[in-house]
Design an enzyme around this catalytic site. Structure first.
Site, PDB file in Angstrom:
ATOM      1  N   ASP A   1     -39.816 -18.830  53.280  1.00  0.00           N
ATOM      2  CA  ASP A   1     -40.681 -17.813  52.681  1.00  0.00           C
ATOM      3  C   ASP A   1     -42.101 -18.337  52.849  1.00  0.00           C
ATOM      4  OD1 ASP A   1     -42.280 -16.259  51.041  1.00  0.00           O
ATOM      5  OD2 ASP A   1     -40.871 -16.221  49.367  1.00  0.00           O
TER       6      ASP A   1
ATOM      7  N   TYR B   1     -53.053  -4.065  53.843  1.00  0.00           N
ATOM      8  CA  TYR B   1     -52.678  -4.641  55.137  1.00  0.00           C
ATOM      9  C   TYR B   1     -53.922  -4.980  55.957  1.00  0.00           C
ATOM     10  CZ  TYR B   1     -50.361  -4.895  59.739  1.00  0.00           C
ATOM     11  OH  TYR B   1     -49.899  -5.292  60.985  1.00  0.00           O
TER      12      TYR B   1
ATOM     13  N   ILE C   1     -46.745  -1.424  68.366  1.00  0.00           N
ATOM     14  CA  ILE C   1     -45.660  -2.054  69.127  1.00  0.00           C
ATOM     15  C   ILE C   1     -44.328  -1.550  68.563  1.00  0.00           C
ATOM     16  CG2 ILE C   1     -44.607  -4.218  69.862  1.00  0.00           C
ATOM     17  CD1 ILE C   1     -47.444  -3.930  70.890  1.00  0.00           C
TER      18      ILE C   1
ATOM     19  N   THR D   1     -41.329  -1.969  67.110  1.00  0.00           N
ATOM     20  CA  THR D   1     -40.559  -2.971  66.382  1.00  0.00           C
ATOM     21  C   THR D   1     -39.834  -2.272  65.230  1.00  0.00           C
ATOM     22  OG1 THR D   1     -42.372  -3.453  64.851  1.00  0.00           O
ATOM     23  CG2 THR D   1     -42.277  -4.753  66.890  1.00  0.00           C
ATOM     24  N   PRO D   2     -38.888  -2.952  64.584  1.00  0.00           N
ATOM     25  CA  PRO D   2     -38.238  -2.322  63.422  1.00  0.00           C
ATOM     26  C   PRO D   2     -39.220  -1.885  62.349  1.00  0.00           C
ATOM     27  CG  PRO D   2     -36.953  -4.208  64.151  1.00  0.00           C
ATOM     28  CD  PRO D   2     -38.214  -4.207  64.978  1.00  0.00           C
TER      29      PRO D   2
ATOM     30  N   GLY E   1     -38.109  -8.332  65.799  1.00  0.00           N
ATOM     31  CA  GLY E   1     -39.386  -7.765  66.214  1.00  0.00           C
ATOM     32  C   GLY E   1     -40.227  -8.691  67.049  1.00  0.00           C
TER      33      GLY E   1
END
Length: 259
Positions: free
Chosen positions: A59, A157, A192, A194-195, A18
């Protein structure tokens, strides 16, 4: 203009696919030595091999892993010029459905991950201009236009991305006050292709759409390269007078009046 980040050392989180992958490719194309980090070490190595870079598993919510990665960067490269805090996730749930576990997960990946990246990168990035010349080091954090708008299905988010924007300003002024020669800015992408965007829009079993070159229509999705070009600009000396900003990269979405 070729070589806009020639000889710089760059680290990108979430660099295996991505936006992160596009960032890695753009920085490498303009001369940077790119360290691709991702939780998926195999994919990170695949991207790194394709651009002549380095790769490490990371991570971003794990403080010990950040310490290890930055120690390795110092050992292998002697310092760091560009940090792109790109790693992210999103789970679509409204405030009533979102669990505390999922809320904290967003904060861990986005806010804590960005905090740890900046914290442990600073010792490797400060005063690099004294030996390398140029306009100094650059940190680019990934916020989102979602934090500026009232999307009901992604409260966790939006909270996390808003936190990144606010933290970016604080870190930018700290670095400037300390005369570290480090600029800190954030980008706020809109939609955008992206996956992640494909999957959350219910097209998980489809190939990514090809975003054609040329002017984009209203509400049209952007391509990863549209964000990567802005990352490259902020990472380069061309942006030496930009500091502490959150810049929408959204085809006018945030600017358009909503009725």
């Amino acid at each position: 203009m070729a070589g806009r980040v020639e000889g710089r050392v760059a680290l990108v989180t979430g660099g295996a696919m991505g936006l992160g992958k596009a960032d890695c490719e753009a920085l490498a194309r303009e001369g940077a030595k790119v360290i691709v980090t991702d939780r998926d070490a195999e994919l990170a190595h695949t991207v790194a091999d394709s651009i002549g870079g380095d790769a490490m598993a990371l991570d971003v919510a794990d403080e010990q892993q950040w310490k290890y990665v930055m120690h390795a960067v110092a050992e292998r490269h002697g310092g760091l010029d560009i940090l792109v805090n790109n790693a992210g996730n999103v789970i679509f749930e409204n405030i009533e459905d979102c669990s505390l576990e999922h809320f904290k997960l967003h904060l861990d990946i986005h806010v804590v991950g960005t905090f740890l990246g900046c914290k442990y990168a600073l010792p490797l990035m400060k005063h690099r201009h004294k030996t390398n010349g140029g306009g100094g080091s650059s940190i680019v954090n990934m916020a989102s236009t979602a934090a500026l708008m009232g999307y009901p299905m992604i409260p966790a988010y939006t909270a996390a991305k808003g936190g990144i924007s606010s933290m970016t300003r604080s870190i930018a002024i700290h670095c400037q006050d300390e005369r570290y020669g480090i600029r800190v800015n954030a980008l706020a992408p809109g939609g955008i292709e992206t996956p992640m965007v494909r999957d959350i829009s219910g097209r998980g079993d489809e190939e990514l759409m090809e975003i054609a070159d040329g002017p984009l229509p209203q509400d049209g999705l952007g391509a990863p390269k549209d964000v990567a070009g802005c990352v490259l600009f902020l990472a380069s000396d061309e942006a030496r007078f930009l500091n502490g900003l959150t810049i929408p990269v959204d085809n006018g979405l945030d600017a358009r009046p909503h009725h």
